[in-house]
Design a protein around this motif. Structure first.
Motif, PDB file in Angstrom:
ATOM      1  N   LEU A  35       0.827  -1.206   0.000  1.00 39.73           N
ATOM      2  CA  LEU A  35       0.000   0.000   0.000  1.00 39.73           C
ATOM      3  C   LEU A  35       0.864   1.260   0.000  1.00 39.73           C
ATOM      4  CD1 LEU A  35      -2.988  -0.937   2.357  1.00 39.73           C
ATOM      5  CD2 LEU A  35      -2.882  -0.986  -0.121  1.00 39.73           C
ATOM      6  N   GLY A  36       2.033   1.164   0.663  1.00 38.64           N
ATOM      7  CA  GLY A  36       2.962   2.295   0.666  1.00 38.64           C
ATOM      8  C   GLY A  36       3.487   2.567  -0.736  1.00 38.64           C
ATOM      9  N   LEU A  37       3.755   1.495  -1.475  1.00 32.89           N
ATOM     10  CA  LEU A  37       4.186   1.649  -2.867  1.00 32.89           C
ATOM     11  C   LEU A  37       3.059   2.252  -3.699  1.00 32.89           C
ATOM     12  CD1 LEU A  37       6.155  -1.651  -3.594  1.00 32.89           C
ATOM     13  CD2 LEU A  37       7.049   0.664  -3.723  1.00 32.89           C
ATOM     14  N   TYR A  38       1.846   1.781  -3.414  1.00 34.84           N
ATOM     15  CA  TYR A  38       0.674   2.296  -4.147  1.00 34.84           C
ATOM     16  C   TYR A  38       0.532   3.802  -3.908  1.00 34.84           C
ATOM     17  CZ  TYR A  38      -4.183   2.825  -5.626  1.00 34.84           C
ATOM     18  OH  TYR A  38      -5.328   3.243  -6.242  1.00 34.84           O
ATOM     19  N   LEU A  39       0.638   4.184  -2.611  1.00 31.96           N
ATOM     20  CA  LEU A  39       0.520   5.604  -2.275  1.00 31.96           C
ATOM     21  C   LEU A  39       1.669   6.403  -2.880  1.00 31.96           C
ATOM     22  CD1 LEU A  39      -0.581   5.778   1.468  1.00 31.96           C
ATOM     23  CD2 LEU A  39      -1.934   6.204  -0.570  1.00 31.96           C
ATOM     24  N   GLY A  40       2.882   5.819  -2.772  1.00 31.95           N
ATOM     25  CA  GLY A  40       4.056   6.493  -3.320  1.00 31.95           C
ATOM     26  C   GLY A  40       3.906   6.673  -4.819  1.00 31.95           C
ATOM     27  N   ALA A  41       3.433   5.614  -5.492  1.00 30.16           N
ATOM     28  CA  ALA A  41       3.233   5.686  -6.941  1.00 30.16           C
ATOM     29  C   ALA A  41       2.154   6.726  -7.267  1.00 30.16           C
ATOM     30  CB  ALA A  41       2.838   4.315  -7.473  1.00 30.16           C
ATOM     31  N   THR A 250      -2.349   0.064 -16.745  1.00 25.86           N
ATOM     32  CA  THR A 250      -1.087  -0.679 -16.902  1.00 25.86           C
ATOM     33  C   THR A 250      -1.063  -1.918 -16.003  1.00 25.86           C
ATOM     34  OG1 THR A 250       0.002   0.527 -15.127  1.00 25.86           O
ATOM     35  CG2 THR A 250       0.201   1.453 -17.320  1.00 25.86           C
ATOM     36  N   GLY A 251      -1.981  -2.005 -15.045  1.00 23.53           N
ATOM     37  CA  GLY A 251      -2.022  -3.169 -14.153  1.00 23.53           C
ATOM     38  C   GLY A 251      -1.116  -3.050 -12.938  1.00 23.53           C
ATOM     39  N   ALA A 252      -0.339  -1.966 -12.867  1.00 27.42           N
ATOM     40  CA  ALA A 252       0.611  -1.825 -11.752  1.00 27.42           C
ATOM     41  C   ALA A 252      -0.125  -1.716 -10.416  1.00 27.42           C
ATOM     42  CB  ALA A 252       1.483  -0.594 -11.963  1.00 27.42           C
ATOM     43  N   GLY A 253      -1.178  -0.921 -10.395  1.00 29.78           N
ATOM     44  CA  GLY A 253      -1.933  -0.714  -9.152  1.00 29.78           C
ATOM     45  C   GLY A 253      -2.618  -1.992  -8.710  1.00 29.78           C
ATOM     46  N   VAL A 254      -3.137  -2.726  -9.701  1.00 32.80           N
ATOM     47  CA  VAL A 254      -3.829  -3.985  -9.389  1.00 32.80           C
ATOM     48  C   VAL A 254      -2.849  -4.947  -8.727  1.00 32.80           C
ATOM     49  CG1 VAL A 254      -5.077  -5.935 -10.398  1.00 32.80           C
ATOM     50  CG2 VAL A 254      -5.459  -3.635 -11.277  1.00 32.80           C
ATOM     51  N   ALA A 255      -1.625  -4.982  -9.258  1.00 32.98           N
ATOM     52  CA  ALA A 255      -0.602  -5.877  -8.685  1.00 32.98           C
ATOM     53  C   ALA A 255      -0.290  -5.472  -7.250  1.00 32.98           C
ATOM     54  CB  ALA A 255       0.663  -5.827  -9.524  1.00 32.98           C
ATOM     55  N   LEU A 256      -0.191  -4.161  -6.994  1.00 29.79           N
ATOM     56  CA  LEU A 256       0.126  -3.694  -5.648  1.00 29.79           C
ATOM     57  C   LEU A 256      -1.021  -4.008  -4.678  1.00 29.79           C
ATOM     58  CD1 LEU A 256       1.765  -0.247  -6.499  1.00 29.79           C
ATOM     59  CD2 LEU A 256       2.902  -2.289  -5.667  1.00 29.79           C
ATOM     60  N   ILE A 257      -2.260  -3.736  -5.120  1.00 30.54           N
ATOM     61  CA  ILE A 257      -3.408  -4.012  -4.248  1.00 30.54           C
ATOM     62  C   ILE A 257      -3.549  -5.524  -4.043  1.00 30.54           C
ATOM     63  CG2 ILE A 257      -5.943  -3.864  -4.110  1.00 30.54           C
ATOM     64  CD1 ILE A 257      -5.658  -1.100  -5.467  1.00 30.54           C
ATOM     65  N   GLY A 258      -3.290  -6.284  -5.123  1.00 28.92           N
ATOM     66  CA  GLY A 258      -3.344  -7.749  -5.017  1.00 28.92           C
ATOM     67  C   GLY A 258      -2.334  -8.255  -3.989  1.00 28.92           C
TER      68      GLY A 258
END
Lengths: 376, 251
Positions: A35-41, A250-258
């Protein structure tokens, strides 16, 4: 006594407690990092939009994000916008991918951001070396210091080329990262147009500032009526559109949330397993409590208190480790963000996870036959 | 012979255990009453149905047939939670293997019996301490069960059973795991609880050493009451007095 009994039950078997805490810790760290990566992204993706001093963004129709503005706008749109009641200023900016040629050879992709800060447009923030005045010098640019090695330079005063034009680093920012891994290079608008070989009346976006009492929605409608081939987005809409483009298309967020969901699942299973086996080990004590006349609610409270204590301990340990990881990530191109809201959300997730984990133990204890106290 | 009104009354109690071919009738129509101020021993050989009957009288098991009235409440049709409420209000238990919480001190083991009854805080702690002193464990309050002898553990269990002042105390083989001296000490305690605190005490036992403390002995065999005997000596039994003297001298 509920807390005392729960605490003693937990600490009675130190090995199992350790397993439980490691499970929660692993889960918390995994969720915190994801989630930190998601927020950072998210912050990286929208930083330029959030920093720009504009209520509305005029973009080419179908612009996907800050970096992918699509077709270019001309001064015609700017003049039409300026003639709209309620509009105070319309400032053009140029945002475009370009090739950075390193002094020692090789190249890397960058995002050129050309704007005139004195017009109230977008300008680099968190300047740690140099000023906007320094950037206005011939060939001058500002870049983030994180990317100096990627650029093949060492710092202020070093030169390189963007496409075929010379640039010189006159200012450094701190913490302006790019989600696309193509660093932002800030420079005055005219220099950007020159470097990118664009006509002098062309822009990627027009940033619109409104009069203090202007009705944003009304102005936007008028702008839309006037500008046939452009879109008019509020800051929030453009922010959301950019996030959607990079995180979900791009699917990046889905991967992070997954990954975060996987962390919650793993944590829940580990805590459930340890709570269940702890309950099984203490089943005779729970049967004694039942025989003594305790309500089933009292026993459930003991189990939930065990889960709650595990949650608090696991959360504290998890956050310490997550804090170390967050700190270590700050100097990397993809920093992990930890906010008070994320910390609070993680605590809620931990408590929820442990409460869910307690269900199997509660089901077990519900089936206790107090008569078993006589058979021992 | 006492003429007090029964605090517990069982009529025609039948209990079937198991199903199908494995079905056993453990209790076959028992009538039994307990009155305040009396220590009753329920004696019988192994497998005679003593413990099953005790479980039923303690509202832990429900009878297959018959009726049970505890402190004026007929238990027929009561839910598990209602039966637990009845136990909380009126019944204290003492178990053969003490069933103390190994992770709690003697004081906490007693306090938990008040805690499940919603009695918390300083008063509950003070009351638990008083009762532990009453059973001779004033110096062992903070000891954990693992650091107490069998006799001391059983006295903690007795304190836990009486701390909430129940009108009925049910004990399952309270002396079975104890040596002679500790067995007598526990029986003396039970007799005192019955006589001095005016409670109904029923102890399931097959230990003949306990006979001297009983006001009444009920004999059960093969799930049926086969005899009942009233014993007049109670607390004044010579062996009790001797034991009391011995304990005082030892102290």
């Amino acid at each position: 006594m509920v807390l005392t009994l729960a605490f003693r039950n937990l600490f009675h078997d130190r090995v199992r407690l350790t397993v439980t805490l490691v499970g929660i810790l692993f889960s918390i760290v995994l969720v915190a990092v994801q989630l930190g990566l998601y927020l950072g992204a998210s912050r990286m993706i929208t930083a330029n939009i959030d920093q720009a001093d504009a209520t509305l963004w005029i973009t080419a129709f179908g612009a996907k994000s800050f970096e992918d503005g699509g077709a270019l706008l001309s001064t015609r749109e700017r003049h039409q916008a300026l003639a709209t009641p309620g509009v105070v200023s319309v400032t053009p900016i140029v945002v475009k991918f370009a090739e950075w040629r390193k002094p020692e050879g090789g190249s890397t992709r960058v995002v050129v951001v050309g704007s005139d800060a004195e017009d109230g447009a977008l300008k680099p923030w968190n300047l740690v070396k140099g000023t906007w005045e320094d950037i206005k010098a011939p060939d001058a640019i500002a870049v983030d210091r994180t990317y100096l090695s990627d650029f093949g330079v060492h710092g202020i005063g070093d030169s390189a080329q963007i496409d075929f034009g010379r640039v010189k680093i006159n200012a450094l920012t701190d913490g302006i990262r790019s989600f696309t891994q193509s660093p932002y290079v800030y420079m005055p608008l005219s220099r950007a147009r020159q470097l990118l070989n664009l006509p002098s009346d062309i822009a990627t976006f027009h940033l619109v500032k409104l009069a203090p009492n202007a009705d944003v929605e009304a102005v936007r409608k008028q702008l839309l009526n006037r500008l046939e081939s452009a879109e008019v987005l509020t800051k929030e809409e453009f922010h959301d559109r950019s996030l959607k483009q990079w995180l979900f298309r791009t699917g990046a967020g889905v991967a992070l949330i997954g990954g975060a969901l996987l962390g919650i699942l793993v944590g829940t299973v580990i805590v459930a397993q340890t709570l269940y086996s702890s309950t099984k080990d203490h089943i005779n004590e729970f049967a004694t409590l039942r025989a003594l006349g305790s309500s089933s609610g009292y026993i459930h409270k003991v189990i939930l208190a065990q889960a709650g204590l595990s949650a608090i301990l696991g959360y504290m340990l998890g956050m310490i480790l997550a804090g170390v990881i967050v700190f270590a990530s700050q100097s990397t191109p993809l920093p992990i963000l930890m906010t008070p809201q994320l910390a609070a959300a993680l605590f809620t997730v931990t408590v929820f996870m442990c409460a869910i984990s307690a269900i199997s133990a509660i089901v077990k204890v519900t089936k206790i036959d107090p008569a078993t106290v006589f058979s021992r | 012979m006492t003429t007090s009104k029964p605090v517990l009354e069982a009529k025609g109690i039948v209990k079937e255990l198991g199903r199908g071919a494995g079905k056993v009738v453990a209790v076959k129509g028992v009538d039994l009453s307990l009155v305040p101020g009396e220590l009753t021993l329920l004696m019988g050989p192994s497998g005679s149905g003593k413990t099953t009957l005790l479980s039923i009288l303690g509202c832990i098991m429900t009878p297959t047939e018959g009726s049970l009235t505890v402190a004026g409440t007929n238990t027929e049709g009561l839910s598990a939670e209602q039966l637990a409420e009845l136990r909380r209000a009126h019944i204290g238990f003492i178990f053969q293997s003490y069933n103390l919480f190994p992770t709690l001190s003697a004081l906490e083991n007693v306090r938990i019996a008040l805690d499940v009854r919603g009695q918390k805080g300083y008063k509950a702690a003070a009351r638990s301490e008083d009762v532990l002193r009453e059973v001779g464990l004033g110096a062992r309050l903070m000891n954990y069960p693992g650091n107490l002898s069998g006799g001391e553990q059983q006295r903690v269990a007795v304190a836990r059973a009486i701390v909430s002042s129940p009108s009925i105390v049910l004990a399952d083989e309270p002396t079975a795991a104890l040596d002679s001296e500790n067995g007598h000490a526990v029986m003396e305690l039970l007799a005192r609880i019955a006589h001095e605190q005016n409670r109904s005490v029923l102890a399931v036992t097959h230990d003949p050493r306990t006979l001297g403390y009983a006001d009444r002995v009920v004999k059960i065999e093969d799930g049926l009451i086969v005899g009942e005997e009233r014993r007049p000596q109670g607390l004044d039994a010579p062996e009790i007095t001797d034991l009391t003297k011995r304990r005082k001298a030892h102290a």
